[in-house]
Design an enzyme around this catalytic site. Structure first.
Site, PDB file in Angstrom:
ATOM      1  NE  ARG A   1      -4.293  -1.701   1.823  1.00  0.00           N
ATOM      2  CZ  ARG A   1      -5.313  -1.866   2.652  1.00  0.00           C
ATOM      3  NH1 ARG A   1      -5.285  -1.320   3.852  1.00  0.00           N
ATOM      4  NH2 ARG A   1      -6.375  -2.562   2.271  1.00  0.00           N
TER       5      ARG A   1
ATOM      6  CE  LYS B   1     -19.846 -15.262   9.318  1.00  0.00           C
ATOM      7  NZ  LYS B   1     -20.296 -14.419  10.447  1.00  0.00           N
TER       8      LYS B   1
ATOM      9  N   GLY C   1      -8.520  -8.416   0.434  1.00  0.00           N
ATOM     10  CA  GLY C   1      -7.230  -8.644   1.060  1.00  0.00           C
ATOM     11  C   GLY C   1      -6.779 -10.094   1.031  1.00  0.00           C
TER      12      GLY C   1
END
Length: 423
Positions: free
Chosen positions: A52, A214, A368
Site C-alpha cells: 500500500r 460468508k 485482502g
C-alpha cells in the site's frame, strides 16, 4: 455523468466529473494527500507488507516533481478515537523515507497548533506524514470541525485512498466541504478506470469468481453480477449455502447460513433465467475439524461425512473451474476458494491463482485475502490489476456508490456552479 455501477466514469468529459491531480496547477502549493497506509505490522512494529505504501508513490512523486509540498494523512488499525502507540504511523514514515530516498518528517498529531507550525515551515519538495487520523474520534464520526481543521492545512486536497472510499469519514467525505480544491490521485484513477473496463463495457465472456467465508457479505454483489457476468464461479465456505440450497448434505460442521438458503436458491433460478452459467463445487476437501492437524480427505459434494466440514474445493472442481475460465476475456475475482491460511486447505485457492494467471484475460482482483494468496503464489505480476480495496471493491461489485467519489463529484459540481454564477 454517473455510470451503471454508481460512480462517475473516468472516461467522462472533464467538465462532467471531478479532476485528477494532473489536471490542476499544484506548483508551489501544499497538498494534503489522503492515502491508505494501513499496512500490516508484526509484534515489533516492523512492516511485513509495504504494497500500500508503494501504491501511493506515483502520486507523491508527481507532486514532488511539480514543486508541491506533500502532507500525507492516513489511518492505521482501529484505535477507536484513542491514542494507541503501537498503531503510530512512525514505521510508515521510515519506510517511505527509504523508498523515496528522501526524508519524510513525522508529525506528532494530525491536527493542532504544533502540526500547523510544521506545515507552515514546509518548503516545496518537503514531505510530512501526519499521525494516525483515527486517534481522533472526529475522523470516524465525519465531524465537521475535525474535517475543517484538516482542510485548513493545505491548498489542495487529494484523495488517493480507494481502500477507504466506502467510508463516510472526515478525511474522506467531510473534508471536501471545506477544502478549496479537491482532486483524486493516480491510484484512485487506476482503480476506477479498471472497474469501468470490467463493468461498463467489458470484453466478453465475463467471468466473476466469488469466494470467501460468508455469503451474507457477498450476496448483493452476486445478485448485481447476474446482470453483468456471463459466468459466475462460487468458492469458499459460502458455496456451502448454495450446496444446501440444492439439498446436499454438507456435514454438520460446515459453515452455512441457513437464513440465506432460500435466497441462494433464488439466485440460481435467476441465473438460469438470465442465461448466466452458475458454477458451484462438485467435490471438496473435508476435515474432521478446523485445525492444521485435522484428518482430511477428498469427497464429492454428495458424500460429505455427517460430522465433518468442507474446508476447500477439490481437484475435480478446480478442473471444472479452469475449463469455465478457458475462454474468458474479462475476469473479476473476490474471495478465496477455501481456508487457504491452513496448508491442507490451500490447494483450491492456489490452483485458482495459477489458472487465472494463465488466462489471456483482463484480470481484476480485489479483497485482502485474495491479494495475499496471489502474492504467496508468486503470480502478482501476471494479473492485470490487483485492487488495494476490499470493502470498496465489494461495494462497487454490488453496484453501490462510494461516498468518497460522491463527495468529490459534489465538490466539483459546486465549483462549476460557482464559476457559472461568477460568469
Amino acid at each position: 455523468m454517473v455510470d451503471g455501477f454508481g460512480l462517475m466514469s473516468v472516461m467522462a468529459a472533464p467538465e462532467e466529473r471531478f479532476p485528477y491531480i494532473n489536471e490542476v496547477d499544484i506548483g508551489g502549493k501544499k497538498l494534503l494527500i489522503r492515502a491508505d497506509l494501513n499496512v500490516p505490522y508484526d509484534e515489533n512494529q516492523n512492516i511485513t507488507d509495504d504494497t500500500r505504501i508503494r501504491g501511493i508513490l506515483p502520486t507523491v512523486n508527481y507532486a514532488l516533481d511539480e514543486g508541491a509540498s506533500v502532507i500525507l494523512c492516513s489511518h492505521m488499525g482501529r484505535p477507536k478515537g484513542e491514542i494507541v502507540p503501537r498503531l503510530s504511523l512512525e514505521p510508515v514514515a521510515r519506510r517511505m523515507s527509504r523508498l523515496l530516498k528522501k526524508d519524510v518528517l513525522m508529525a506528532p498529531d494530525c491536527i493542532g497548533p504544533e502540526v500547523k507550525k510544521m506545515v507552515d515551515q514546509m518548503k516545496p519538495g518537503d514531505i510530512l506524514l501526519l499521525e494516525n487520523l483515527r486517534f481522533h474520534p472526529g475522523e470516524e464520526m465525519n465531524d465537521d470541525d475535525f474535517a475543517k481543521e484538516l482542510a485548513e492545512l493545505a491548498d489542495i486536497y487529494v484523495n488517493d485512498a480507494f481502500a477507504v472510499a466506502h467510508r463516510v469519514h472526515a478525511s474522506v467525505v467531510g473534508i471536501t466541504k471545506f477544502a478549496p480544491v479537491c482532486v483524486a490521485g493516480f491510484l484512485m484513477k487506476n482503480e476506477l478506470m479498471y472497474f469501468h473496463r470490467a463493468m461498463e463495457n467489458p470484453s466478453r465472456p465475463v467471468v466473476a469468481i466469488i469466494g470467501g467465508a460468508k455469503i451474507s457479505s457477498k450476496i448483493s454483489a452476486i445478485e448485481n453480477l447476474l446482470g453483468i457476468a456471463d459466468k459466475i464461479i462460487i468458492g469458499g465456505a459460502m458455496a456451502n449455502t448454495f450446496l444446501k440450497a440444492i439439498y446436499y448434505d454438507i456435514g454438520s460442521k460446515s459453515l452455512v447460513e441457513d437464513e440465506l438458503v432460500e435466497r441462494a436458491r433464488s439466485i440460481m433460478r435467476k441465473a438460469r433465467r438470465n442465461g448466466v452459467k452458475f458454477y458451484i463445487p462438485v467435490d471438496c476437501v473435508v476435515a474432521d475439524r478446523f485445525d492444521p492437524k485435522a484428518e482430511t480427505k477428498i469427497t464429492t459434494v454428495q458424500e460429505v461425512p455427517e460430522d465433518w466440514m468442507i474446508a476447500d474445493i477439490g481437484p475435480a472442481t478446480s478442473a471444472l473451474y479452469a475449463e469455465a475460465l478457458a475462454n474468458a476475456k474479462t475476469i473479476i475475482w473476490n474471495g478465496p476458494m477455501g481456508a487457504f491460511e491452513i496448508d491442507a486447505f490451500s490447494r483450491g485457492t492456489f490452483q485458482m491463482v495459477h489458472t487465472v494467471a494463465n488466462t489471456y484475460s483482463l484480470t481484476i482482483v480485489g479483497g485482502g485475502d485474495t491479494d495475499v494468496a496471489i502474492h504467496r503464489a508468486g503470480e502478482s505480476s501476471r494479473f492485470t490489476y490487483i485492487s488495494t480495496g476490499g470493502g470498496a471493491f465489494l461495494k462497487l461489485l454490488e453496484g453501490g456508490t462510494l461516498p468518497a467519489i460522491a463527495a468529490l463529484e459534489e465538490h466539483a459540481r459546486r465549483k462549476r456552479e460557482e464559476q457559472e454564477s461568477a460568469a
